[in-house]
Motif scaffolding. Structure first.
Motif, PDB file in Angstrom:
ATOM      1  N   ARG A   1       1.156   3.427   7.932  1.00  0.00           N
ATOM      2  CA  ARG A   1       0.656   4.548   7.018  1.00  0.00           C
ATOM      3  C   ARG A   1       1.868   5.428   6.686  1.00  0.00           C
ATOM      4  O   ARG A   1       2.096   5.777   5.527  1.00  0.00           O
ATOM      5  CB  ARG A   1      -0.241   5.149   7.688  1.00  0.00           C
ATOM      6  N   HIS A   2       2.641   5.794   7.769  1.00  0.00           N
ATOM      7  CA  HIS A   2       3.640   7.016   7.434  1.00  0.00           C
ATOM      8  C   HIS A   2       4.893   6.551   7.522  1.00  0.00           C
ATOM      9  O   HIS A   2       6.000   7.036   7.365  1.00  0.00           O
ATOM     10  CB  HIS A   2       3.346   8.198   8.611  1.00  0.00           C
TER      11      HIS A   2
ATOM     12  N   GLU B   1      -4.372   1.622   9.326  1.00  0.00           N
ATOM     13  CA  GLU B   1      -3.815   2.020   8.091  1.00  0.00           C
ATOM     14  C   GLU B   1      -2.645   1.328   8.030  1.00  0.00           C
ATOM     15  O   GLU B   1      -1.557   1.276   8.820  1.00  0.00           O
ATOM     16  CB  GLU B   1      -3.894   3.483   7.619  1.00  0.00           C
TER      17      GLU B   1
ATOM     18  N   ALA C   1      -1.550   4.251   0.933  1.00  0.00           N
ATOM     19  CA  ALA C   1      -1.655   4.360   2.505  1.00  0.00           C
ATOM     20  C   ALA C   1      -1.580   5.855   3.148  1.00  0.00           C
ATOM     21  O   ALA C   1      -2.433   6.479   3.901  1.00  0.00           O
ATOM     22  CB  ALA C   1      -1.086   3.469   3.176  1.00  0.00           C
ATOM     23  N   PRO C   2      -0.541   6.454   2.779  1.00  0.00           N
ATOM     24  CA  PRO C   2      -0.439   7.900   3.216  1.00  0.00           C
ATOM     25  C   PRO C   2      -1.134   8.795   3.090  1.00  0.00           C
ATOM     26  O   PRO C   2      -1.675   9.658   3.564  1.00  0.00           O
ATOM     27  CB  PRO C   2       1.342   8.299   2.755  1.00  0.00           C
TER      28      PRO C   2
ATOM     29  N   CYS D   1       0.892  -1.206   0.095  1.00  0.00           N
ATOM     30  CA  CYS D   1      -0.129  -0.028  -0.028  1.00  0.00           C
ATOM     31  C   CYS D   1       0.836   1.298   0.159  1.00  0.00           C
ATOM     32  O   CYS D   1       0.449   2.331   0.540  1.00  0.00           O
ATOM     33  CB  CYS D   1      -0.976  -0.008   1.430  1.00  0.00           C
ATOM     34  N   HIS D   2       2.010   1.253  -0.431  1.00  0.00           N
ATOM     35  CA  HIS D   2       2.954   2.088  -0.829  1.00  0.00           C
ATOM     36  C   HIS D   2       3.506   1.929  -2.101  1.00  0.00           C
ATOM     37  O   HIS D   2       3.517   3.028  -3.008  1.00  0.00           O
ATOM     38  CB  HIS D   2       4.073   2.620   0.330  1.00  0.00           C
TER      39      HIS D   2
END
Length: 657
Positions: A134-135, A655, A282-283, A51-52
């Motif tokens: 997520r980050h 996330e 995701a981010p 998801c990145h």
């Protein structure tokens, strides 16, 4: 043109083209010969995502495409676009072998089982997920080889080529067995319990023999060069590699557990949902249209585009499909992305943006790459971002309307922006545009675009009424009535009674199948029934596969059947009460996915997947068609307590990435 019988149009089972993508279970995995003369079929590849970023793995165990740290970033493995110079990461038996593969349960964790001389072994591939990632994602490819039976000699070959193959890496060995490769602004750290060496040809190589129950691992982490030069920090341990694989598998299983009944009934539909989830950044919440760039619509042709960006329209379709399966968190994340990215001047709304919200996406040709099977040019960026596509405005209001239906009205600042969007559309709607298909000849008065403009005003009226917020509703109603009157006058072909591609045109267009989704016309309206019949007569194959259009578009060459359009046809037929016809076309088109359930953008008449891959629009159109069939073939049932509990648990998962 006379109508063909339903049996002739759909085709008998024995007449249907079979997919050529990927080897059959137990079949010989395609292995290009040493001088790179052969590319595997597009459908030979499996899809990995955190998801990145994302990677594509062939059935021969080779990662031939991977862009990191973002899907729309520079590729570090790009052999898919140039077999000799693009770079790859291969793990496979040293001699001849056969292969079969699957995703483990409800996940994007891939298992490939190799049968080779002396025994069998399995390769587990994943991109590492993490809760709360997520980050701060791991940005890591996990590859684990495990002996199953007998003893198998395994060969590892890792040849990174940064900047799409244009930059040779600088490779170094560090203490503790770690190796690094850096080039330009990118780098990787390689950790393994194998004895890996740096070969003369700028590759990291190694061999091992695995017996039943034995494991070997290779981890590749993306990094920036200044983080590893001159000193490499402490890196991941072998034990941590195993733990991250388990965390990744659990993450995907928890997410899939949130699916409503429609997905659980058909594993193919859940697979499509997981592909769409893998395309979500995701981010930011942006949704990539595809993982790749420049995979051709015709082998040797020039219709090669970069699809690694977030189209407002496609993303709106994706979220509608995920919402039907109970996945609403993604819709909220994308709505916030669009609020951040488009808010400001309504005159600057684009049809597409970068996954971080970038506005400038200039199209560049990489003339040093030969392209997939010689299909040049290879492009990065996409000049369609400059086009006027009026349906983009409609997608913005559609997203806001769906949020309002979920009890999330727009805040005052965003409502002011949306009102400005409506005003902009009332100013622009009589103008021609490039349309949903982004034609590169002249602007046209596309009927789908006109109806999308009507939908802008319609959704604004609905939001104002439902949320009890102020707006010039009387003026909007008058404009909506003017739009409808013109569309019904100019957008309907008097000879056939169907909607037509553009004002004054005699052509039909598969985008017209979307008009009922916009609530402009009912599925069973006589004009829509006539439109569906014309699409089947003029754009569809005997098996029901649908072309987008046949009119000139300013480009040379041809293209294949568009899978999304085929699923739109299924949706229309199902909701017109023609479920038997819809089911036959759906089953045939679903069978054109590769052995893992993945779709490209297009398909040839004989089943070869073409175009960028995996293609989001194909997958979420597949979901929408399946849901339409499910609702047409049986009455709606309330969600069970068990399913509701599973969905609630999945919504509580942080996330990932």
């Amino acid at each position: 043109m006379s109508r063909k019988s339903r049996r002739d149009r759909v085709g008998r089972d024995e007449d249907r083209p079979k997919t050529t993508a990927g080897p059959p279970a137990g079949g010989l995995a395609p292995r290009p010969d040493a001088d790179g003369a052969e590319y595997p079929p597009i459908g030979d590849y499996a899809f990995l995502s955190d998801c990145h970023s994302a990677a594509l793995v062939s059935s021969a165990g080779s990662i031939d495409w991977c862009a990191m740290p973002r899907i729309d970033g520079d590729a570090i493995f790009a052999r898919l676009l140039d077999w000799r110079r693009g770079g790859y990461f291969s793990i496979a038996p040293a001699g001849r072998f056969t292969a079969r593969r699957r995703y483990l349960d409800s996940s994007l964790v891939l298992e490939t089982v190799f049968e080779a001389e002396g025994g069998s072994a399995r390769l587990i591939d994943a991109m590492a997920m993490r809760s709360g990632g997520r980050h701060q994602p791991h940005r890591q490819i996990l590859r684990t080889i495990e002996g199953v039976e007998g003893e198998v000699e395994i060969e590892v070959r890792l040849a990174p080529r940064f900047d799409y193959g244009s930059t040779q890496p600088w490779m170094r060995r560090h203490g503790g067995g770690a190796l690094t490769a850096i080039g330009g602004d990118s780098g990787i750290v390689v950790v393994s319990d194998l004895d890996l060496e740096i070969a003369d040809e700028d590759a990291i190589v190694g061999r091992c023999r695995v017996a039943a129950g034995q494991r070997c691992r290779v981890s590749v982490e993306y990094t920036e060069p200044h983080h590893v030069h001159p000193v490499l920090p402490q890196r991941v341990t072998i034990e941590e590699i195993d733990r991250r694989l388990e965390v990744t598998l659990a993450w995907w299983r928890r997410w899939a557990a949130g699916a409503r009944r429609e997905a659980a009934d058909d594993p193919r539909v859940l697979r499509s949902a997981m592909v769409v989830r893998g395309l979500v950044s995701a981010p930011t919440g942006a949704i990539a249209a595809a993982v790749t760039t420049s995979l051709p619509e015709t082998i040797g042709g020039g219709r090669n585009w970069d699809y690694r960006f977030s189209w407002i329209r496609d993303s709106s379709f994706a979220l509608a499909s995920l919402g039907k399966l109970g996945f609403d968190r993604e819709a909220e994340a994308f709505r916030r992305f669009m609020e951040r990215t488009t808010a400001g001047s309504t005159t600057e709304i684009q049809p597409m943006y970068g996954l971080g919200g970038e506005h400038l996406l200039p199209e560049i040709e990489l003339d040093f790459l030969e392209g997939y099977r010689g299909s040049a040019p290879v492009r990065i960026g996409n000049d369609a971002y400059r086009q006027v596509q009026l349906d983009a405005h409609g997608s913005l209001l559609e997203l806001a309307w769906r949020a309002a239906q979920r009890g999330e009205p727009p805040d005052p600042d965003y409502w002011r922006f949306l009102r400005d969007v409506v005003d902009e559309v009332t100013r622009l709607w009589r103008q021609p545009d490039r349309g949903i298909w982004e034609v590169r000849d002249d602007d046209h008065h596309f009927v789908h675009s006109k109806v999308s403009c009507w939908a802008v005003v319609d959704r604004a009226l609905r939001i104002a009424e439902r949320c009890e917020i102020d707006g010039p509703v009387e003026r909007w109603r008058q404009v909506a009535e003017e739009m409808r009157a013109e569309i019904e006058r100019e957008g309907v072909d008097p000879a056939s009674g169907s909607f037509r591609r553009a004002y004054g045109s005699d052509d039909v267009d598969a985008a017209l199948l979307l008009l009922p989704r916009l609530d402009f016309v009912a599925y069973d309206d006589p004009r829509m029934i006539a439109t569906v019949d014309r699409v089947r007569d003029e754009l569809a194959s005997d098996a029901g596969l649908v072309l987008r259009y046949t009119a000139p578009d300013g480009l040379e060459g041809t293209e294949g059947y568009f899978l999304a359009c085929t699923f739109w046809l299924v949706e229309c037929l199902a909701l017109q009460g023609r479920s038997e016809e819809a089911r036959e076309i759906f089953d045939h088109a679903s069978g054109l996915a590769n052995d893992l359930g993945l779709f490209a953008e297009e398909v040839t008449a004989d089943g070869e997947l073409l175009g960028n891959y995996p293609q989001g629009l194909s997958h979420f159109s597949h979901i929408a068609a399946a849901v339409a069939l499910s609702r047409g073939e049986r009455p709606e049932e309330p969600e069970s307590a068990e399913a509701a509990a599973a969905r609630q648990a999945a919504e509580e998962v942080e996330e990932g990435g």
